[in-house]
Scaffold this motif. Structure first.
Motif: not given
Length: 207
Positions: A71-75, A77-84, A117-123
């Motif tokens: 929880g302390a970091g950005l997600p 490795l989420s599927i949504r972030a990776i596919t985006s 985009v990966l970092l933006l979606v994770a944020w």
């Protein structure tokens, strides 16, 4: 020749290791199609109420993803972030190939776009999680208490079910899994641990 020029002229960046019939445009196209298709499927499942969380392995949903367990970091490795990121990488790469930017610049720009985009979606996912949790009951208070199975829980962490538990005077529904045998709807369980935000590990109680 400078070190940077040598890097760009390397066989790897020139993609000489790929089959002759495999063009860079085709590679970018595949990335865009794969990323876009999975992303659209996930959005569609979310609209149907089936994909509220990205799925991460071991039967646990993956927007429960990496973010819930860390929880302390950005997600990131989420599927949504990776596919985006994959979709953006492919789209920028296709544009670069069409406009003839050159192999190395196209790889660099498409990779930078994908990472951004990966970092933006994770944020955005992280922000959404904080807003969702804001002002709600603290699920940690349920650990050790007795809950009732609302939706059957598969055996040995092979999927998730749902339980209702009383927290701060309110009956609240949470996702749950068990490491034991399957637990049917209506059974009483003990909340063993908070595996992730709003996600419990439970154990069956003797009736």
């Amino acid at each position: 020749m400078s070190a940077l020029a040598q890097l760009f002229a390397s066989p790897f960046l020139s993609l000489g290791w790929l089959p002759e019939e495999w063009s860079m445009y085709a590679a970018y196209f595949v990335c865009a199609v794969v990323g876009g298709t999975i992303l659209l499927l996930q959005i569609g499942l979310s609209l149907l109420g089936l994909g509220d969380h990205d799925v991460d392995g071991d039967g646990i949903d993956a927007d429960h993803d990496f973010d819930h367990e860390h929880g302390a970091g950005l997600p990131v490795l989420s599927i949504r972030a990776i596919t985006s990121a994959l979709l953006m990488f492919g789209l920028v790469g296709m544009i670069g190939s069409t406009e003839e930017w050159g192999t190395a610049p196209t790889i660099a720009l498409s990779s930078l776009s994908g990472l951004t985009v990966l970092l933006l979606v994770a944020w955005v996912i992280k922000l959404q999680m904080k807003l969702t949790q804001s002002g709600s009951e603290d699920p940690r208070l349920a650990v050790g208490s007795v809950a009732r199975v609302y939706l059957r829980i598969p055996a040995r962490n092979e999927g998730r079910g749902k339980v209702t538990v009383e927290i701060q005077g309110r009956s609240v529904e949470y996702d749950a899994f068990t490491n034991g045998e399957a637990i049917p709807t209506g059974a009483r369980v003990r909340v063993v641990a908070l595996a992730a935000p709003a996600y419990f590990e439970v154990a069956a109680l003797e009736e």
